[in-house]
Each structure stands twice: as C-alpha cells, then as structure tokens.
Design a protein around this motif. Structure first.
Motif, PDB file in Angstrom:
ATOM      1  N   VAL A  35       3.059  37.406 -17.576  1.00 48.13           N
ATOM      2  CA  VAL A  35       2.931  37.641 -19.015  1.00 48.13           C
ATOM      3  C   VAL A  35       1.901  38.740 -19.299  1.00 48.13           C
ATOM      4  O   VAL A  35       2.123  39.654 -20.112  1.00 48.13           O
ATOM      5  N   ILE A  36       0.775  38.645 -18.568  1.00 46.12           N
ATOM      6  CA  ILE A  36      -0.267  39.669 -18.771  1.00 46.12           C
ATOM      7  C   ILE A  36       0.253  41.041 -18.356  1.00 46.12           C
ATOM      8  O   ILE A  36       0.047  42.055 -19.042  1.00 46.12           O
ATOM      9  N   TRP A  37       1.001  41.115 -17.242  1.00 40.36           N
ATOM     10  CA  TRP A  37       1.514  42.405 -16.756  1.00 40.36           C
ATOM     11  C   TRP A  37       2.511  43.011 -17.742  1.00 40.36           C
ATOM     12  O   TRP A  37       2.471  44.194 -18.038  1.00 40.36           O
TER      13      TRP A  37
ATOM     14  N   THR B  89       2.691  42.427 -20.890  1.00 42.40           N
ATOM     15  CA  THR B  89       1.987  42.845 -22.115  1.00 42.40           C
ATOM     16  C   THR B  89       1.287  44.190 -21.915  1.00 42.40           C
ATOM     17  O   THR B  89       1.395  45.110 -22.728  1.00 42.40           O
ATOM     18  N   LEU B  90       0.563  44.314 -20.787  1.00 36.32           N
ATOM     19  CA  LEU B  90      -0.155  45.565 -20.532  1.00 36.32           C
ATOM     20  C   LEU B  90       0.813  46.721 -20.298  1.00 36.32           C
ATOM     21  O   LEU B  90       0.552  47.870 -20.714  1.00 36.32           O
ATOM     22  N   ASP B  91       1.943  46.439 -19.630  1.00 39.09           N
ATOM     23  CA  ASP B  91       2.927  47.486 -19.403  1.00 39.09           C
ATOM     24  C   ASP B  91       3.512  47.987 -20.733  1.00 39.09           C
ATOM     25  O   ASP B  91       3.705  49.187 -20.931  1.00 39.09           O
ATOM     26  N   TRP B  92       3.761  47.067 -21.614  1.00 36.84           N
ATOM     27  CA  TRP B  92       4.292  47.445 -22.941  1.00 36.84           C
ATOM     28  C   TRP B  92       3.284  48.303 -23.710  1.00 36.84           C
ATOM     29  O   TRP B  92       3.625  49.330 -24.299  1.00 36.84           O
ATOM     30  N   VAL B  93       1.983  47.840 -23.665  1.00 39.78           N
ATOM     31  CA  VAL B  93       0.938  48.596 -24.368  1.00 39.78           C
ATOM     32  C   VAL B  93       0.771  49.985 -23.759  1.00 39.78           C
ATOM     33  O   VAL B  93       0.675  51.003 -24.472  1.00 39.78           O
ATOM     34  N   SER B  94       0.756  50.089 -22.430  1.00 36.97           N
ATOM     35  CA  SER B  94       0.560  51.392 -21.786  1.00 36.97           C
ATOM     36  C   SER B  94       1.717  52.335 -22.071  1.00 36.97           C
ATOM     37  O   SER B  94       1.524  53.540 -22.234  1.00 36.97           O
ATOM     38  N   GLU B  95       2.962  51.790 -22.117  1.00 38.13           N
ATOM     39  CA  GLU B  95       4.104  52.636 -22.439  1.00 38.13           C
ATOM     40  C   GLU B  95       3.999  53.197 -23.855  1.00 38.13           C
ATOM     41  O   GLU B  95       4.300  54.384 -24.093  1.00 38.13           O
TER      42      GLU B  95
END
Length: 541
Positions: free
Chosen positions: A69-71, A73-79
């Motif tokens: 879930v954390i990955w 979320t962070l992947d979505w934010v970084s994209e």
C-alpha cells in the motif's frame, strides 16, 4: 504575463493545487481503509479455531499488504510529481524561447512601416527558433528563402486573430508543441497588433499634418481634421467648437452630430472641458483645444471605455487641431492686414496719381478757357495736353481695376492662374510677354497666394515705372516641394543701392519681401540702370 509578453515561467493553472488535493484525499482515506481491513482480519481470525498456520498468515498479511500500500501510494505521488515537473520544464523552455524571441521581435517594432515589421518578425522566428516562416498581414507578405523548398515537412498554421494575420511555420525536425505554438501565436499576434496601431497613429498624424498645410479655409480645414479624428477613434460623430472673444462656443465643424449645431455659453462640465478632457454626457467626450490659452473644444460621441483608452493620442490630436486653428486665425489676421495695406496703397495711388492728374487737368482746362478768346492756338494746345493726360489716366484706372480683379486660385491652380493673369495684364497695358511655367510645382494654398501677389505687384511696377517693351515670367519647381518665381523686364532699371520711394514701387517691394520671408522664403530684386529689372521669389512647401 505583463503587457503582451511573458516575464516569468508559469505552470498550468491549478496544477499544484490539484496534486495537493489528491494527496490530502489519500491521507484521509487510506489510513481508515487500512485500519478497517486490519480490524476486519483480526476479528475474522478471532472467530476461527486456534491453528498454528494463522500466525504465519498474519505475518504474511502485515509484511506484504502494508508495504504494498505504501509503495503504490508513493509511486502514484512520484508519477504525479514527475508529470508536473516535465510540464513545468517544457513551459520554462517555451517561456525562455518566447522571451528571447520577444527581444528580437521588439527590435523590429522600431521600424517605421508595417512591411518592415513583418520582415523583422519572420527573420526573428528564423534566428531564434531556427524555423522557416511565412507571414501575411494586410496585403504584405514575407517568408524565409527556404520556406517553399521545405513544403514536404509538417507546416504549422497559426491564425493571428487580433491582428488578422496568418503565420505558417516549419519547425526544426518537425517538432510540434501545441502549448508553445499557442503562446507563440499570442505573442506574435500581440506585437503585430501593436505595430498596426502605431502605424495607424503615424498615418493619422501625417494626414492631420498634411491637411493643416493643404487647406487655408478654416471651416473646411476643421471639417477635414474632424473626419480624420472620428475615423481614427472609431467614434460615431463629433463637433469642433471654437471660443469667440466673449467666451461663447460656436460650432465650426460637425459630423453626424446634428444636435450640436448651436452656440452656447459653457457652464458646468462644459466649463471643465475647456481645461481638461471631460465626459459632458455619457459617451460624449469633450477635449480642450488648448494653445497657451483655450481655443475651443473637440467633442466626440462613442463608446466611453474605448475613448478613455485612446485618450493620450486624442489629446495629441486635439493639440494639433488647436495649432491649426491658431495658424488659420493668424493667417486670416495677416490677410486682413494685407487687405488694409492694399487699401492704403490704392488710396496713395489715387492721391498721388489720379487725383493729381485730375487737378492738373482742371488747371489746364481753366487756362484753356481763359485763352479761347485771345489765343485760340494756345488754348487748343492746352486742351490737347488735357486729352493726352486723360487718356493716360484712363489706361491707369483700367490697369488698376484689372490688378484688383480676383483670380480663383482654388479653381484654376497656381500655374494656370499665373498664365491667365500675365497674358491678360500684358495685353491690357501693351507689353510683350514670355512665359516659362513648370507643371510640377507643389506649394500650399497660402504659399500660392503669396507668389501670385508677388506676380501682381511686380507686373504693376513694370507697367508704372519700368517703361519696358516686354517681360518674361518664369516659374520653376524647387525639388519635390517648393517653387521659384522670376519676373524680368527690359525697361530702364534702377540703381539697387539707391532706396526707392513709395511712388517708384518701394513700398510694394518692401511688402512683397515681408510676405515671402514670412512664409520662410527668399526675396531679391536685381536691377541695372538701362538694362531692366528682375524680381525673384523662392518659397518652400
């Protein structure tokens, strides 16, 4: 964005606020969602019978699901951040290119005509962007030399809505950035519109200046100036009021404003309009005509917002109108003074010529009457002298009447008027005449009047004093604008070093010199005793 150009890079409106809103949404939703899943799992496991495998199931769940879930979320934010950064980098690059382009384009705006501005824009696009370009605006067209040899490559067609132009680009390597091209079109469109407005202003000022020099009649002059100002300002109508000595405003020129055809004493807002631009009514702007002192008021009816935007240039045009009024009034005063001087000259001529001749003839007739009885031959001789003197005075009166007869310069033009007058005058007084008149003479109406008066005075002096058999009149053009008039006779001449009396034409010579020099010209009289006289007058446009 400042004015028509970009001053600093800007991202798409709302880009960061939209990203922040999504992160806040995730912060609010994901923790309760994860917590709810954990509670549901623990409750389900609690209801199951004890089993050693349940322990390993919990480890797998907590060790995999949480990090996943954390990955995600962070992947979505970084994209999202990467996309925004790329968009900002593209916009920054576009702004830098536009800023460099605008610096080059602004130099092209320093030129005087629209054709050179269009040429400068195309060359700037080629220099800064490395693009081949073609630009068409108001019948003018310019393109880079290789534009038509690369027609196989993609052509970007940009419509310039404000200026009404059409821009075509062939970018290096066929690159195409819709957002950059939109910004580029807006920038070029804005600069071309500014060039058109400036060209229009220059053209209006030139037309106003030409009208001021080409029309001597004040009423016609104001009507022409008013029409040009209304066309430039896009107004619906207008009127020019002039102040009289009693402070009353009188309409001198009116266009599509029939309700303004009356005189009145200014008060209220009209009184303010004598000093500063004032809307005396909604959509009715009054601008003072001011030249040291109030001259009158220029009134325009049109859209109030538009008239406010054009106020600086309207005030400049109003100053030109005020200057035209002052010049016309000064010219009228000079004409009145010239008329008074002409009347005084005629009075002196009558007193020194006809009046004295009549007195002389009266004495001769009185003498002849007394001699009739005692000396008839002597009486007959005296009567013969009277008859000869009378014939001479009749010729003089006819010459004076002819010299005073007006010639319609406006109708015939300067060249034809000189020809008609000189031939008729020579026939009237019995002179031989030789004419050399150029057809390409260009002078203002006021200057034409001065040259014609010089011709009249010079011919008058030839008939009265020169005892000449012939006269030559020559009119030459001086460059594109200006003229030189020469009147030469074969008479007795005089000594230029000796001052002339009024009876020998001295007053007329001084008056001619004053008129010519008042128009910025040169006047000279060349004469040698026994060899005739030449009167030369040069006038600029």
């Amino acid at each position: 964005m400042e004015g028509s150009g970009l001053t600093r890079p800007q991202t798409r409106p709302g880009a960061y606020s939209e990203l922040y809103a999504r992160i806040r949404w995730a912060r609010k939703v994901l923790p309760p969602l994860v917590g709810g899943i954990v509670v549901a799992l623990e409750w389900w496991l609690h209801l199951l019978p004890p089993d050693p495998w349940l322990f390993y199931l919990q480890i797998v769940f907590y060790g995999v699901v949480g990090p996943l879930v954390i990955w995600l979320t962070l992947d979505w934010v970084s994209e999202e951040v990467r996309e925004r950064a790329e968009a900002e980098a593209k916009l920054l690059e576009a702004n830098q290119r536009l800023r460099a382009l605008r610096e080059v384009l602004s130099r092209s705006l320093a030129t005087e005509n629209l054709e050179e501005v269009i040429r400068g824009v195309v060359n700037a696009l080629a220099d800064v962007l490395g693009a081949d370009a073609s630009l068409e605006l108001e019948g003018y067209h310019w393109s880079t030399p290789s534009f038509y040899t690369r027609r196989g490559l993609p052509v970007q067609r940009l419509e310039l809505v404000r200026s009404g132009g059409r821009l075509e680009l062939i970018l290096p390597d066929g690159e195409s950035d819709a957002e950059f091209l939109d910004l580029l079109a807006a920038e070029v469109d804005s600069l071309l519109e500014a060039a058109k407005a400036r060209t229009r202003d220059f053209l209006t000022l030139f037309e106003v200046d030409e009208a001021m020099g080409a029309e001597a009649n004040l009423e016609k002059l104001l009507a022409g100036l008013l029409s040009k100002i209304i066309d430039w300002a896009g107004a619906k109508g207008g009127v020019v009021y002039l102040l009289d000595a009693d402070g009353i405003l009188h309409p001198w020129a009116e266009v599509h404003l029939p309700e303004a055809r009356h005189s009145f004493a200014p008060s209220g807002r009209w009184e303010e309009a004598k000093r500063a631009p004032t809307f005396v009514e909604p959509n009715l702007l009054a601008i003072p005509l001011y030249d040291k002192d109030p001259v009158g008021v220029l009134v325009l009816r049109g859209n109030a917002r538009h008239l406010k935007e054009e106020m600086p240039f309207l005030r400049l045009l109003a100053r030109q109108v005020a200057l035209a009024v002052r010049n016309a009034q000064a010219y009228l005063r000079a004409e009145e003074l010239a008329i008074n001087e002409e009347r005084n000259r005629i009075a002196r001529e009558i007193h020194d010529g006809i009046a004295q001749a009549l007195a002389f003839m009266a004495l001769k007739l009185d003498l002849a009457t007394r001699l009739l009885d005692r000396d008839p031959p002597r009486a007959k001789q005296e009567i013969g002298q009277v008859k000869e003197t009378l014939r001479g005075q009749i010729r003089e009166v006819r010459r004076s009447i002819f010299a005073l007869r007006p010639i319609d310069l406006e109708r015939y033009g300067l060249v034809q008027s000189i020809e008609r007058y000189a031939r008729a005058f020579a026939e009237q007084v019995g002179l031989g005449i030789e004419l050399e008149l150029a057809d390409d003479v260009k002078l203002t109406p006021a200057s034409e009047v001065v040259l014609f008066r010089v011709l009249q005075e010079a011919l008058n002096n030839v008939a009265k004093h020169a005892r000449a058999g012939g006269v030559r009149v020559r009119l030459k053009a001086l460059g594109e604008k200006g003229a030189r008039l020469e009147i030469c006779d074969d008479g007795v001449g005089f000594d230029p070093d000796q001052p002339l009396s009024a009876g020998l034409g001295g007053f007329g010579m001084a008056q001619m010199r004053e008129r010519v020099e008042a128009r910025g010209g040169r006047f000279e009289v060349l004469s040698t005793p026994g060899e005739g006289t030449c009167v030369n007058a040069e006038l600029p446009y």
